[in-house]
Enzyme design. Structure first.
Site, PDB file in Angstrom:
ATOM      1  N   ARG A  88       3.855  47.956 -18.409  1.00  0.00           N
ATOM      2  CA  ARG A  88       2.847  47.278 -17.584  1.00  0.00           C
ATOM      3  C   ARG A  88       3.563  46.565 -16.429  1.00  0.00           C
ATOM      4  O   ARG A  88       4.408  45.706 -16.671  1.00  0.00           O
ATOM      5  CB  ARG A  88       2.077  46.269 -18.446  1.00  0.00           C
ATOM      6  CG  ARG A  88       1.111  45.407 -17.661  1.00  0.00           C
ATOM      7  CD  ARG A  88       0.299  44.477 -18.581  1.00  0.00           C
ATOM      8  NE  ARG A  88      -0.608  43.693 -17.786  1.00  0.00           N
ATOM      9  CZ  ARG A  88      -0.491  42.371 -17.578  1.00  0.00           C
ATOM     10  NH1 ARG A  88       0.470  41.681 -18.145  1.00  0.00           N
ATOM     11  NH2 ARG A  88      -1.349  41.747 -16.802  1.00  0.00           N
ATOM     12  N   HIS A 132      -1.476  40.548  -9.480  1.00  0.00           N
ATOM     13  CA  HIS A 132      -0.800  39.563 -10.321  1.00  0.00           C
ATOM     14  C   HIS A 132      -0.367  38.418  -9.396  1.00  0.00           C
ATOM     15  O   HIS A 132       0.809  38.104  -9.261  1.00  0.00           O
ATOM     16  CB  HIS A 132       0.377  40.199 -11.065  1.00  0.00           C
ATOM     17  CG  HIS A 132       0.782  39.469 -12.317  1.00  0.00           C
ATOM     18  ND1 HIS A 132       0.833  40.059 -13.558  1.00  0.00           N
ATOM     19  CD2 HIS A 132       1.155  38.179 -12.530  1.00  0.00           C
ATOM     20  CE1 HIS A 132       1.241  39.183 -14.477  1.00  0.00           C
ATOM     21  NE2 HIS A 132       1.445  38.030 -13.863  1.00  0.00           N
ATOM     22  N   GLU A 177      -5.116  37.513 -15.372  1.00  0.00           N
ATOM     23  CA  GLU A 177      -5.430  36.104 -15.598  1.00  0.00           C
ATOM     24  C   GLU A 177      -6.146  35.431 -14.431  1.00  0.00           C
ATOM     25  O   GLU A 177      -5.579  34.555 -13.757  1.00  0.00           O
ATOM     26  CB  GLU A 177      -4.145  35.328 -15.944  1.00  0.00           C
ATOM     27  CG  GLU A 177      -3.461  35.846 -17.194  1.00  0.00           C
ATOM     28  CD  GLU A 177      -2.295  34.956 -17.648  1.00  0.00           C
ATOM     29  OE1 GLU A 177      -1.901  34.047 -16.895  1.00  0.00           O
ATOM     30  OE2 GLU A 177      -1.787  35.170 -18.753  1.00  0.00           O
ATOM     31  N   ASN A 307      -3.916  38.157 -22.912  1.00  0.00           N
ATOM     32  CA  ASN A 307      -2.606  37.501 -22.924  1.00  0.00           C
ATOM     33  C   ASN A 307      -2.710  36.279 -23.815  1.00  0.00           C
ATOM     34  O   ASN A 307      -3.590  35.439 -23.629  1.00  0.00           O
ATOM     35  CB  ASN A 307      -2.200  37.045 -21.514  1.00  0.00           C
ATOM     36  CG  ASN A 307      -1.913  38.220 -20.592  1.00  0.00           C
ATOM     37  OD1 ASN A 307      -1.904  39.368 -21.018  1.00  0.00           O
ATOM     38  ND2 ASN A 307      -1.684  37.929 -19.328  1.00  0.00           N
ATOM     39  N   TYR A 309      -0.389  33.141 -25.762  1.00  0.00           N
ATOM     40  CA  TYR A 309       0.892  32.452 -25.967  1.00  0.00           C
ATOM     41  C   TYR A 309       0.800  31.288 -26.943  1.00  0.00           C
ATOM     42  O   TYR A 309       1.727  31.042 -27.715  1.00  0.00           O
ATOM     43  CB  TYR A 309       1.439  31.931 -24.626  1.00  0.00           C
ATOM     44  CG  TYR A 309       1.907  33.041 -23.709  1.00  0.00           C
ATOM     45  CD1 TYR A 309       3.198  33.547 -23.807  1.00  0.00           C
ATOM     46  CD2 TYR A 309       1.045  33.598 -22.775  1.00  0.00           C
ATOM     47  CE1 TYR A 309       3.626  34.578 -22.987  1.00  0.00           C
ATOM     48  CE2 TYR A 309       1.467  34.635 -21.946  1.00  0.00           C
ATOM     49  CZ  TYR A 309       2.755  35.121 -22.058  1.00  0.00           C
ATOM     50  OH  TYR A 309       3.180  36.147 -21.255  1.00  0.00           O
ATOM     51  N   GLU A 380       0.092  40.680 -22.894  1.00  0.00           N
ATOM     52  CA  GLU A 380       1.247  39.773 -22.792  1.00  0.00           C
ATOM     53  C   GLU A 380       1.307  38.892 -24.024  1.00  0.00           C
ATOM     54  O   GLU A 380       0.287  38.371 -24.481  1.00  0.00           O
ATOM     55  CB  GLU A 380       1.157  38.818 -21.591  1.00  0.00           C
ATOM     56  CG  GLU A 380       1.511  39.416 -20.273  1.00  0.00           C
ATOM     57  CD  GLU A 380       1.408  38.394 -19.129  1.00  0.00           C
ATOM     58  OE1 GLU A 380       1.668  37.191 -19.354  1.00  0.00           O
ATOM     59  OE2 GLU A 380       1.064  38.817 -18.024  1.00  0.00           O
TER      60      GLU A 380
HETATM   61  C1  FCB Z   1       1.359  34.458 -17.869  1.00  0.00           C
HETATM   62  C2  FCB Z   1       1.605  35.269 -16.628  1.00  0.00           C
HETATM   63  C3  FCB Z   1       2.962  35.892 -16.548  1.00  0.00           C
HETATM   64  C4  FCB Z   1       4.031  34.981 -17.086  1.00  0.00           C
HETATM   65  C5  FCB Z   1       3.660  34.455 -18.453  1.00  0.00           C
HETATM   66  C6  FCB Z   1       4.693  33.581 -19.092  1.00  0.00           C
HETATM   67  O1  FCB Z   1       0.427  33.468 -17.594  1.00  0.00           O
HETATM   68  O2  FCB Z   1       0.650  36.286 -16.527  1.00  0.00           O
HETATM   69  O3  FCB Z   1       3.200  36.268 -15.215  1.00  0.00           O
HETATM   70  O4  FCB Z   1       4.313  33.988 -16.190  1.00  0.00           O
HETATM   71  O5  FCB Z   1       2.454  33.757 -18.373  1.00  0.00           O
END
Ligand code: FCB
Length: 481
Positions: A88, A132, A177, A307, A309, A380
């Site tokens: 990607r 992006h 995002e 995405n 985290y 992500e």
């Molecule tokens: C996301 C982004 C990516 C990167 C990660 C850690 O928000 O899409 O570009 O910065 O976080």
């Protein structure tokens, strides 16, 4: 999104992922390419922003980054050597259309065409992101995403990319995002263009949704209904500070509306949530949403990119929106809703983000419950840690291995519980320019020495190769690399 802690992730035994599950890794143009003044590339808002003193850690810019523009062939080789099925990456809009409208740049298009051919030759499926965050500066000079015309310009650019790259692309992701692009860019100023106006942010959010709908239609006009289209969202798993407090649960509802459903509902249901419109009626009359727009935002999506985290926690605070004079409006948008983010318990990564794999399962299952039948893809997931090169020349990043392991296990748990998750992309292939944190935060499974541009596989890369080539996630106690 769910309002309470989800199922805990049981790491019992190995997991076999489906044979057609896609294992990939992700990057983005401004974070890796460098060569910002080469090949006819125009200026993006991130060039302008990162060159403005005080905006990024250590004044870092993407001027050189990973020099991927020159080292792309080596990077494709790494992807192939990792045994990945997909890669990607994003197209830099100002590289292919320097001013964001009008003339296209043949040299920029040729770069991506070459990259795509090399990926295909290596047996790797290209998953492209069209936006992006590197908006052409000339479009920002006309208002950027607060200007409705930007959504139409974006669709023109998407159409041309569909013509140029055609059926060589496996999945077309319109936008990465939109939450970050709208809220970090226009509400709290942490990202380009660095504005701090809640109404601008809401306007931008709508135009990003609209841009997605128009671009997806343009791609299908060129390539037919079989062209796979997608968008990548960073949805928030918000937990109430006090689960027994009705007010904190109300804060979760408001944060969910402004953070998640402002995107999900127009994109997947063709409507804006009525509670959101009411929540923010004291801030905007929403007149930037024209009749018929919400329907235009919706297209049938082959896959929804997610995405993930970390999780968030919120509470209700009367008057949280009244940001004291001189204080940075860190979350001006949740502020105007009397919602305040509160610190989430650790452990944390180097970003200060909490590590909570259960949020991954919870998010995927809540999407599955709300949109049954909608295929999902984790586009992500990953972690920054203070990596060190050991005396043996290797990077023993066991915390990253364990982060990846536990989150992939959490994806497996969601699949077991019925979610249709098609793939997983580790963020990131390479250490890179982490936006306002510059080069200080390293997310790569491959280390980049920024002085020499030498790439070195971290232990996580070796570990991920075993997973990608076998489809077997070992039990935690059996992690080897
Ligand atoms: C996301 C982004 C990516 C990167 C990660 C850690 O928000 O899409 O570009 O910065 O976080």
């Amino acid at each position: 999104m769910p309002e309470s802690a989800g199922p805990s992730v049981a790491t019992t035994g190995a997991r076999q992922f489906p044979a057609d599950f896609v294992w990939g890794s992700a990057t983005a143009a401004y974070q890796i390419e460098g060569a910002v003044e080469e090949g006819g590339r125009g200026v993006s808002i991130w060039d302008t922003f990162s060159r403005t003193p005080g905006k990024t850690l250590n004044g870092d810019t993407g001027d050189v980054a990973d020099d991927h523009y020159h080292r792309w062939a080596e990077d494709v080789q790494h992807i192939a050597d990792l045994g990945l099925g997909a890669y990607r990456f994003s197209i830099s809009w100002p590289r292919v259309q320097p001013g964001g409208s009008g003339e296209f740049n043949a040299e920029g298009i040729a770069f991506y065409s070459m990259l795509v051919d090399a990926l295909l030759a290596a047996g790797v499926k290209p998953v492209v992101t069209l936006y992006h965050w590197d908006l052409p500066q000339e479009l920002q000079d006309e208002g950027g995403w607060t200007n409705r015309a930007t959504a139409y310009a974006f669709a023109d650019y998407a159409r041309r990319m569909a013509v140029e790259l055609g059926d060589r692309i496996d999945v077309w992701t319109t936008i990465n995002e939109p939450w970050c692009a709208a809220y970090l860019g226009y509400a709290n100023g942490e990202h380009a263009p660095g504005h701090t106006d809640p109404v601008e942010a809401l306007t931008a959010a709508h135009h990003l949704n609209l841009g997605h709908g128009l671009a997806a239609r343009a791609i299908r006009e060129v390539l037919g209904e079989d062209a796979k289209v997608s968008i990548t969202l960073n949805l928030h798993v918000n937990r109430p500070a006090d689960p027994t407090s009705a007010l904190d649960l109300e804060a979760v509802r408001r944060a969910d509306a402004v953070g998640n459903r402002i995107f999900l509902q127009p994109l997947l249901e063709g409507v804006y949530p009525s509670d959101l419109l009411a929540d923010l009626a004291h801030v905007t009359d929403w007149s930037f949403i024209q009749p018929g727009d919400a329907e235009l935002c919706q297209v049938q999506m082959d896959v929804l990119g997610i995405n993930y985290y970390s999780t968030g926690m919120v509470r209700f605070v009367e008057g949280a929106g009244r940001v004291p004079e001189g204080q940075t409006p860190a979350s001006v948008l949740v502020g105007v809703l009397d919602v305040e983010g509160v610190p989430v318990p650790g452990p944390y990564t180097a970003m200060g983000w909490n590590i909570d794999p259960s949020g991954m399962t919870e998010l995927l299952l809540s999407l599955h419950a709300r949109y049954p039948g909608q295929p999902l893809m984790v586009t992500e997931n990953g972690a920054a840690f203070g990596d060190e090169v050991s005396a043996d020349g290797r990077v023993h990043d066991e915390r990253r291995v364990s982060y990846l392991h536990d989150h992939i296990d959490a994806v497996g748990a969601a699949i077991d519980a019925g979610a249709d998750v098609r793939g997983y992309f580790a963020w990131s292939l390479l250490d890179n320019f982490e936006w306002s944190f510059g080069y200080d935060r390293r997310f790569g499974i491959i280390r980049v020495d920024y002085d020499t541009q030498v790439r070195t596989w971290k232990d996580s890369a070796y570990w991920y190769r075993t997973l990608a080539t076998s489809g077997v996630l070992p039990a935690s106690e059996d992690i080897r690399y």
